[in-house]
Design an enzyme around this catalytic site. Structure first.
Site, PDB file in Angstrom:
ATOM      1  N   GLY A  21      35.892  32.920  28.067  1.00 28.53           N
ATOM      2  CA  GLY A  21      35.861  32.981  29.526  1.00 28.53           C
ATOM      3  C   GLY A  21      35.053  34.166  29.984  1.00 28.53           C
ATOM      4  O   GLY A  21      34.379  34.843  29.182  1.00 28.53           O
ATOM      5  N   GLU A  25      35.552  36.595  24.633  1.00 32.22           N
ATOM      6  CA  GLU A  25      36.144  35.648  23.690  1.00 32.22           C
ATOM      7  C   GLU A  25      37.457  36.224  23.162  1.00 32.22           C
ATOM      8  O   GLU A  25      37.571  37.422  22.925  1.00 32.22           O
ATOM      9  CB  GLU A  25      35.181  35.398  22.527  1.00 32.22           C
ATOM     10  CG  GLU A  25      33.878  34.754  22.984  1.00 32.22           C
ATOM     11  CD  GLU A  25      32.775  34.872  21.933  1.00 32.22           C
ATOM     12  OE1 GLU A  25      32.938  35.676  20.995  1.00 32.22           O
ATOM     13  OE2 GLU A  25      31.757  34.189  22.075  1.00 32.22           O
ATOM     14  N   LYS A  41      40.607  40.460  21.955  1.00 33.33           N
ATOM     15  CA  LYS A  41      39.664  40.112  23.017  1.00 33.33           C
ATOM     16  C   LYS A  41      38.381  40.894  22.773  1.00 33.33           C
ATOM     17  O   LYS A  41      38.367  42.137  22.791  1.00 33.33           O
ATOM     18  CB  LYS A  41      40.236  40.451  24.386  1.00 33.33           C
ATOM     19  CG  LYS A  41      39.326  40.045  25.547  1.00 33.33           C
ATOM     20  CD  LYS A  41      39.879  40.495  26.881  1.00 33.33           C
ATOM     21  CE  LYS A  41      41.125  39.730  27.262  1.00 33.33           C
ATOM     22  NZ  LYS A  41      40.828  38.329  27.624  1.00 33.33           N
ATOM     23  N   ASP A 134      43.262  39.845  39.198  1.00 31.08           N
ATOM     24  CA  ASP A 134      42.845  38.508  38.760  1.00 31.08           C
ATOM     25  C   ASP A 134      44.065  37.690  38.339  1.00 31.08           C
ATOM     26  O   ASP A 134      44.049  37.006  37.324  1.00 31.08           O
ATOM     27  CB  ASP A 134      41.847  38.620  37.606  1.00 31.08           C
ATOM     28  CG  ASP A 134      41.103  37.295  37.355  1.00 31.08           C
ATOM     29  OD1 ASP A 134      41.015  36.476  38.305  1.00 31.08           O
ATOM     30  OD2 ASP A 134      40.618  37.084  36.233  1.00 31.08           O
ATOM     31  N   LYS A 136      46.360  34.700  38.102  1.00 29.03           N
ATOM     32  CA  LYS A 136      46.163  33.250  38.194  1.00 29.03           C
ATOM     33  C   LYS A 136      46.972  32.597  37.079  1.00 29.03           C
ATOM     34  O   LYS A 136      47.389  33.266  36.123  1.00 29.03           O
ATOM     35  CB  LYS A 136      44.681  32.904  38.048  1.00 29.03           C
ATOM     36  CG  LYS A 136      44.052  33.385  36.742  1.00 29.03           C
ATOM     37  CD  LYS A 136      42.558  33.116  36.699  1.00 29.03           C
ATOM     38  CE  LYS A 136      41.927  33.660  35.410  1.00 29.03           C
ATOM     39  NZ  LYS A 136      40.473  33.430  35.368  1.00 29.03           N
TER      40      LYS A 136
END
Length: 748
Positions: A21, A25, A41, A134, A136
């Site tokens: 995203g 990765e 990550k 962020d 979500k």
């Protein structure tokens, strides 16, 4: 290009690719030092090529790594190997909330469980100065044992990506630009403005909306149209999508989603409290929402003891305490007991620990004030109740003109002792005489007798003579005028314009004054029957915390109850009790709400507890009498209503109900004698027609009842707006005249 299985980055061996995203990765990897599986990550090289940008990213990531919370994914390490920046974090087997909520929404119990855990995680992060930016469903993991865990705290602001065609594009440009995922952004994010914790609250509302409905609140064909919807459109009401969603839940989600950050909940702690108090016990335990630090971050400011020769100077000590309370309530992490509860112990010989237990606080401020001419001496001491130790104490010998400086110094000393940050003082007036007169008005208003109300009005007006721009004094007059009409002391048709004018004068000076917005809501709804306008005024009155307990009561009694939204009214009263646990008016309102719901046992039980607290407060005796009457305990009802009238002889609605009880007890002669006394009184002074309506309803004289209810409507008696919640009118609800009355109040 994705890394292959077996490749090593530092001490981590890649096992499998988990996803990709805008944040880079994510791999399943093995920490070869500790032989544990982690999520690794790997951040895109082009995103962290700039040295300053990389330094800021690592600093933010390390701050996020300091978070230690069961609902936040733990970060083990942030490092760089051979030019590759990576973050090693806890590996969480499970699915994202986005994957879990793939149907038509989650069951309420599951949604509330996840909401609780998400709110706890955000609250912990915000208290550490970290904003997610962020939030979500894709950044919320649901573990195999059903717990929610949040990912990627504080990292979104550093990731820059060109948006693809999908509406969930992650957007970032340079400082002052858009950050986050389009469908879950706050309006301030969408406009590239600075964000704070309230931006996460908006995103939390979007996530909760989606959990409950199975739909996104804002949708568009492109990311640009999605942003436009967030900025300019309103989401579809939740109950239009799922009728089973409780009304209180729809209300709380809507408040999270207000465009203006000032109109949202201001902290996640407020969100948690609102949800906890509105939740049925069987749905989710309230304790899950509560912050474990609440008991320690709490204070009651007791009234300053008046040591002056003139006992009327007692109001001055009240005003001093009130201003300190007002300053401390601006501290989000501090629970401050409201004036009415803190002052309930005046004149009572109770030790401080007992007071602390009753108010559920950890600290108490007590003090004294002595005034002689233009000189004043104030002593104050802050006491920790656990061991009754003094955290701070001081004495101030000053001129009267220094009173504002004394207030600020005491408030700052308390904040320092409790290790909280105090906002800069916001002074409503710089005139000491206006200040004294205003609090003298509050002092007399609380006593609620004919003589004290006259003195209150005189004091408010005197404050305005000293400072015509003193908004709270205008607000005091507004509340005073509406109260005269609501109690039937004067005609509401004459009092409402005065209340409205005073409230408008207050708002011209201070557009944020809660009590003034509330009075406009009272007039719009209970007098003008414009319920949409009333809702807007009450939303403005309750836009910022802390909401005054009196405003919550007014909202419940004069807006939610007429509209039949009794559960929401109960939730408002319970929130009011959180900071005002001994408020007489709130306890009456809660008992009355149970009465309106037909829960007479609950109403009697709560009214009985309130009577124990305040045996001389007539309204709780009235609530008790109403509920006992409906339970068929007529003799006990008569005793409670007799006490009501002994304590408040001018309350003629109580006389009408008492006469009805006498009729039911088989003593119509006593009932008629009572009503004849009211008729004689009406020849000398104003009497609300509705009291006769109660009486004629009880003796089955429907035609006479409707005559008096018509007269009450013409006088704009606010009690009539609650007639559909009044059981004594139940036999007449099928009568066209009854339906017509409701329709003319826009309640049909």
């Amino acid at each position: 290009m994705p890394l292959s299985t077996g490749v090593r980055i530092g001490a981590y061996e890649i096992l499998a690719l988990l996803g990709t995203g805008g944040m880079g990765e994510v791999y399943q990897a093995r920490d070869t030092r500790l032989n544990r599986v982690v999520a690794l990550k790997v951040l895109p090289a082009e995103k962290v090529a700039d040295a300053d940008r990389k330094r800021r990213l690592l600093r933010e990531a390390r701050a996020a790594a300091s978070l230690n919370h069961p609902n936040i994914v733990t970060i083990h390490e942030i490092s760089e190997e051979d030019g590759v920046c990576f973050i090693a974090m806890e590996y969480v087997p499970g699915r994202t909330l986005e994957q879990v909520n793939s149907g038509g929404g989650l069951p309420l119990k599951d949604a509330m469980k996840y909401a609780s855990e998400i709110a706890d995680a955000l609250g912990a992060a915000h208290s550490s100065g970290i904003v997610h930016r962020d939030l979500k469903p894709g950044n919320i993991m649901i573990t195999q044992d059903g717990r929610a865990k949040l990912l990627d705290f504080g990292l979104a602001q550093f990731i820059e990506a060109a948006p693809p065609a999908g509406e969930t594009a992650t957007l970032r440009t340079m400082p002052g630009a858009i950050v986050g995922t389009a469908a879950y952004m706050s309006p301030e994010q969408a406009e590239g403005r600075t964000v704070d914790a309230r931006s996460d609250i908006f995103s939390f509302g979007l996530v909760l909306y989606e959990m409950l409905s199975g739909q996104r609140a804002f949708r568009g064909d492109t990311w640009m149209s999605t942003l436009a919807a967030i900025l300019h459109a309103e989401p579809r009401p939740l109950r239009e999508i799922q009728a089973s969603i409780p009304g209180w839940m729809e209300q709380h989600v809507a408040r999270c989603l207000r465009k203006d950050p000032l109109e949202r909940f201001q902290t996640m702690r407020e969100v948690k409290r609102a949800l906890a108090e509105a939740l049925p016990d069987a749905t989710f335990p309230e304790a899950t929402f509560l912050d474990s630090r609440e008991d320690t971050g709490s204070i009651a400011v007791l009234p300053f003891v008046n040591l002056s020769a003139d006992k009327e100077n007692e109001y001055f000590g009240d005003g001093l305490a009130e201003e300190i309370i007002n300053a401390l309530t601006k501290v989000p992490e501090l629970r401050v007991i409201a004036r009415t509860s803190a002052f309930a112990f005046r004149g009572r010989e109770q030790d401080l620990r007992t007071i602390g237990q009753r108010l559920k606080v950890a600290t108490v401020l007590e003090g004294s004030v002595r005034r002689a001419g233009n000189r004043i001496r104030v002593t104050a001491q802050l006491i920790r109740l656990a061991d009754e130790s003094h955290l701070w104490s001081d004495r101030y010998d000053r001129e009267m003109t220094d009173i504002f400086a004394i207030q600020d110094e005491i408030s700052l000393a308390i904040a320092n002792a409790l290790q909280v940050k105090l906002a800069a003082p916001r002074r409503q007036t710089g005139n000491a005489e206006a200040f004294q007169s205003y609090f003298k008005g509050l002092y007399w208003f609380q006593r609620y007798t004919a003589d004290s109300l006259a003195r209150a009005k005189e004091s408010f007006e005197q404050a305005l003579r000293h400072d015509p721009g003193y908004a709270p004094a205008h607000g005091g007059l507004a509340t005073f005028y509406f109260g005269l009409g609501a109690l039937g002391i004067d005609r509401m048709v004459e009092m409402a314009p005065l209340a409205k004018a005073a409230a408008q004068s207050a708002l011209e000076i201070d557009p944020t004054l809660s009590v003034a917005h509330s009075v406009l809501g009272l007039v719009a709804g209970a007098v003008e029957f414009d319920w949409k306008s009333a809702e807007r005024h009450f939303q403005a009155a309750m836009a910022a915390e802390p909401v005054p307990p009196l405003v919550r009561v007014q909202h419940g009694l004069y807006f939610l109850t007429p509209l039949g939204r009794f559960d929401e009214a109960v939730a408002q009263y319970r929130r009011a009790l959180e900071t005002d646990p001994l408020s007489m008016m709130v306890h009456f309102a809660l008992a009355f709400a149970y009465y309106c719901k037909g829960q007479y046992d609950d109403a009697i039980e709560h009214a009985a507890r309130a009577v124990d607290l305040y045996p001389d407060y007539w309204l709780v005796h009235f609530a008790m009498g109403l509920a006992l009457y409906q339970k068929g305990c007529v003799e006990q009802s008569i005793a409670s209503l007799e006490t009501t009238l002994r304590l408040s002889p001018s309350f003629v609605q109580g006389t009408g109900m008492l006469a009805a009880a006498y009729v039911r007890s088989g003593n119509p002669g006593r009932a008629e004698k009572l009503m004849e006394e009211v008729r004689e009184r009406s020849l000398k002074r104003y009497v609300i027609p509705t009291c006769f309506g109660f009486y004629h309803a009880a003796i089955g004289q429907g035609d006479r009842m409707f005559e008096y209810l018509e007269a009450g409507l013409a006088e704009r008696d606010p009690y009539l707006t609650r007639m559909d919640a009044e059981p004594c009118f139940a036999p007449y609800r099928s009568d066209p005249r009854y339906r017509d009355l409701l329709a003319r109040m826009n309640l049909g």
